[in-house]
Design a protein around this motif. Structure first.
Motif, PDB file in Angstrom:
ATOM      1  N   SER A 109      17.197  16.848  48.007  1.00 59.17           N
ATOM      2  CA  SER A 109      16.182  15.530  47.549  1.00 59.17           C
ATOM      3  C   SER A 109      17.244  14.402  47.662  1.00 59.17           C
ATOM      4  O   SER A 109      18.356  14.627  47.055  1.00 59.17           O
ATOM      5  N   THR A 111       9.347   2.213  52.647  1.00 62.35           N
ATOM      6  CA  THR A 111       8.123   2.423  53.515  1.00 62.35           C
ATOM      7  C   THR A 111       8.760   1.886  55.097  1.00 62.35           C
ATOM      8  O   THR A 111       8.257   2.114  55.965  1.00 62.35           O
ATOM      9  N   SER A 143      10.905  15.948  54.941  1.00 59.39           N
ATOM     10  CA  SER A 143       9.566  15.254  54.578  1.00 59.39           C
ATOM     11  C   SER A 143       9.845  14.175  53.762  1.00 59.39           C
ATOM     12  O   SER A 143      11.156  13.854  53.220  1.00 59.39           O
ATOM     13  N   ARG A 144       9.054  13.247  53.339  1.00 62.88           N
ATOM     14  CA  ARG A 144       9.330  12.044  52.456  1.00 62.88           C
ATOM     15  C   ARG A 144       7.949  11.800  51.612  1.00 62.88           C
ATOM     16  O   ARG A 144       6.840  12.288  51.983  1.00 62.88           O
ATOM     17  N   ASP A 145       8.265  11.232  50.313  1.00 62.46           N
ATOM     18  CA  ASP A 145       7.323  11.010  49.636  1.00 62.46           C
ATOM     19  C   ASP A 145       7.051   9.581  49.210  1.00 62.46           C
ATOM     20  O   ASP A 145       8.233   9.185  48.361  1.00 62.46           O
ATOM     21  N   THR A 146       6.490   8.877  49.890  1.00 62.83           N
ATOM     22  CA  THR A 146       6.285   7.378  49.569  1.00 62.83           C
ATOM     23  C   THR A 146       6.421   6.891  48.092  1.00 62.83           C
ATOM     24  O   THR A 146       6.677   6.217  47.657  1.00 62.83           O
ATOM     25  N   ALA A 147       5.381   7.716  47.418  1.00 62.91           N
ATOM     26  CA  ALA A 147       5.268   7.350  45.960  1.00 62.91           C
ATOM     27  C   ALA A 147       6.484   7.449  45.080  1.00 62.91           C
ATOM     28  O   ALA A 147       6.480   6.982  44.086  1.00 62.91           O
ATOM     29  N   LYS A 148       7.207   8.313  45.566  1.00 60.89           N
ATOM     30  CA  LYS A 148       8.625   8.678  44.868  1.00 60.89           C
ATOM     31  C   LYS A 148       9.923   7.937  45.447  1.00 60.89           C
ATOM     32  O   LYS A 148      10.920   8.278  45.025  1.00 60.89           O
ATOM     33  N   THR A 172      11.441   9.004  47.919  1.00 66.77           N
ATOM     34  CA  THR A 172      12.317  10.099  47.900  1.00 66.77           C
ATOM     35  C   THR A 172      12.094  10.956  49.300  1.00 66.77           C
ATOM     36  O   THR A 172      11.011  11.155  50.063  1.00 66.77           O
ATOM     37  N   TYR A 191      13.188  14.585  51.459  1.00 66.46           N
ATOM     38  CA  TYR A 191      13.510  15.919  51.131  1.00 66.46           C
ATOM     39  C   TYR A 191      13.987  16.785  52.464  1.00 66.46           C
ATOM     40  O   TYR A 191      13.895  16.368  53.564  1.00 66.46           O
TER      41      TYR A 191
END
Length: 113
Positions: A20, A29, A69-74, A76, A78
Motif C-alpha cells: 500500500s 486524482t 489498483s488505486r482508491d481515490t477516496a483513500k 492510496t 496498491y
C-alpha cells in the motif's frame, strides 16, 4: 508531499503480499501512480503503473501475477502480488507522476525459495 509505502516483508515462493502507498500533499486524482522496484545490485525498474483513468501497465515479468489498483477516496495505491518468486526480491517504491515525480521511501520484499 508524502508517499508512505508499507506492506513488504518476507514470504516464501508462491506466496502473496499486498503493498500500500498512502499519499498526502498531492491532488491524487491528477497523478499517474506506479510501483517500481530495485533488486539487489541492480537498477530501479518499472513494475506497474495506473493512470488517473484506471489504465494499467505492467512489466512483462509480473503480468498475470501482480495487480495495481488505486482508491481515490483513500488517496492510496496498491500492489497485489501473487505467485511470488525469488526474482521478485527487491525494495519496492511507489511513485506519483504529474509533470514531476514524487517517490516513497521504499519497502523491502524478500521472497525465499
Amino acid at each position: 508531499v508524502q508517499l508512505q509505502a508499507c506492506g513488504g516483508g518476507l514470504v516464501q515462493a508462491g506466496g502473496s503480499l499486498r503493498l500500500s502507498c498512502v499519499t498526502s500533499g498531492i491532488i491524487f486524482t491528477r497523478y499517474t501512480m506506479g510501483w517500481y522496484r530495485q533488486p539487489p545490485g541492480k537498477q530501479r525498474e518499472l513494475v506497474a503503473t495506473i493512470t488517473t483513468g484506471g489504465t494499467t501497465n505492467y512489466a512483462d515479468s509480473v503480468k498475470g501475477r501482480f495487480t495495481i489498483s488505486r482508491d481515490t477516496a483513500k488517496n492510496t495505491v496498491y500492489l497485489q502480488m501473487n505467485s511470488l518468486k525469488p526474482d521478485d526480491t527487491a525494495v519496492y517504491y511507489c511513485n506519483g507522476h504529474f509533470f514531476v515525480d514524487y517517490w516513497g521511501q521504499g519497502t523491502q520484499v524478500t521472497v525465499s525459495s
